[in-house]
Write an enzyme that holds these catalytic residues in place. Structure first.
Site, short mmCIF file in Angstrom:
data_model
loop_
_atom_site.label_atom_id
_atom_site.label_comp_id
_atom_site.label_asym_id
_atom_site.label_seq_id
_atom_site.Cartn_x
_atom_site.Cartn_y
_atom_site.Cartn_z
N HIS A 18 0.85 -1.20 0.00
CA HIS A 18 0.00 0.00 0.00
C HIS A 18 0.88 1.25 0.00
O HIS A 18 0.63 2.19 -0.73
CB HIS A 18 -0.86 0.07 1.28
CG HIS A 18 -1.94 -0.95 1.39
ND1 HIS A 18 -2.07 -1.77 2.48
CD2 HIS A 18 -2.97 -1.27 0.58
CE1 HIS A 18 -3.13 -2.54 2.34
NE2 HIS A 18 -3.69 -2.28 1.19
N LYS A 42 -18.06 -5.96 9.53
CA LYS A 42 -16.77 -6.63 9.39
C LYS A 42 -15.98 -6.57 10.70
O LYS A 42 -16.03 -5.56 11.41
CB LYS A 42 -15.98 -5.90 8.30
CG LYS A 42 -15.16 -6.81 7.41
CD LYS A 42 -14.73 -6.08 6.16
CE LYS A 42 -13.33 -6.46 5.77
NZ LYS A 42 -12.87 -5.74 4.57
N ARG A 91 -2.58 -6.06 -8.19
CA ARG A 91 -1.46 -6.99 -8.01
C ARG A 91 -1.48 -8.11 -9.01
O ARG A 91 -0.45 -8.71 -9.29
CB ARG A 91 -1.50 -7.60 -6.60
CG ARG A 91 -1.07 -6.69 -5.51
CD ARG A 91 -1.56 -7.15 -4.18
NE ARG A 91 -3.01 -7.04 -4.11
CZ ARG A 91 -3.72 -7.27 -3.03
NH1 ARG A 91 -3.13 -7.67 -1.92
NH2 ARG A 91 -5.03 -7.13 -3.05
N SER A 129 -2.80 -7.58 3.06
CA SER A 129 -3.11 -7.40 4.48
C SER A 129 -3.55 -8.72 5.09
O SER A 129 -3.29 -9.00 6.26
CB SER A 129 -4.23 -6.37 4.65
OG SER A 129 -3.82 -5.11 4.24
#
Ligand code: ADP
Length: 157
Positions: A18, A42, A91, A129
């Site tokens: 990031h 979440k 990515r 992450s």
């Protein structure tokens, strides 16, 4: 409006991947908001104030970056901040498939908004992450994968 951009994400936690892409994005715009999305349903590994602190410390040397938090739609945040560009990182082809769909919905919901995609640098395409969280929750050392500032905060408390 196009010179103001937003880079949204969960940043649970922010990684070196990031960091690299956000620094590149900041060099392309007059102002870059790094926006931490909050989804009440979440469960996060790092709470919101920690995630915000990680980001603020990481980018304390970049004058045109501001860290904000938000709930709800990213397009609504773009409207309220006057951001004309949404930046996302890619990515892999899997990221592309997912991001392309989200971008299409955002385009319909907010027609003036442009999404741009920055490709991850080769050294960071493996970094997520999710993996960093797994290492952290298993008691491993995450400092090789997170910005230096995050390592110092975790060490000093
Ligand atoms: P989200 O929960 O919205 O996917 P993340 O915090 O995981 O939020 O990611 C935010 C953005 O950062 C996404 O556009 C993602 O593709 C990008 N990103 C995540 N990891 C990397 C990395 N290693 N290199 C480049 N971009 C990345």
């Amino acid at each position: 409006m196009k010179n103001v951009a937003i880079f949204p994400g969960s940043f649970d936690p922010v990684t070196k991947g990031h960091e690299e892409i956000i620094r590149r994005a900041a060099s392309l715009f007059e102002k870059l908001y790094v926006a931490i999305g909050v989804n009440k349903k979440k469960k996060y590994c790092f709470d919101l104030s920690q995630r915000k602190r990680f980001l603020e410390r990481t980018f304390s040397d970049v004058a045109n970056i501001e860290v904000v938090t938000y709930e709800g739609l990213t397009v609504s945040l773009c409207n309220s901040l006057g951001a004309g560009v949404l930046v996302r990182g890619l990515r892999s082809a899997i990221d592309f498939e997912y991001e392309y769909k989200i971008g299409a919905f955002n385009e319909i919901m907010s027609s003036g908004l442009e999404t741009i995609y920055l490709a991850a640098s080769p050294g960071y395409t493996h970094l997520s992450s999710t993996i960093v969280r797994e290492i952290y929750l298993s008691g491993g050392d995450i400092t090789p994968f997170v910005p230096e500032a995050v390592g110092s905060i975790l060490q000093d408390g």
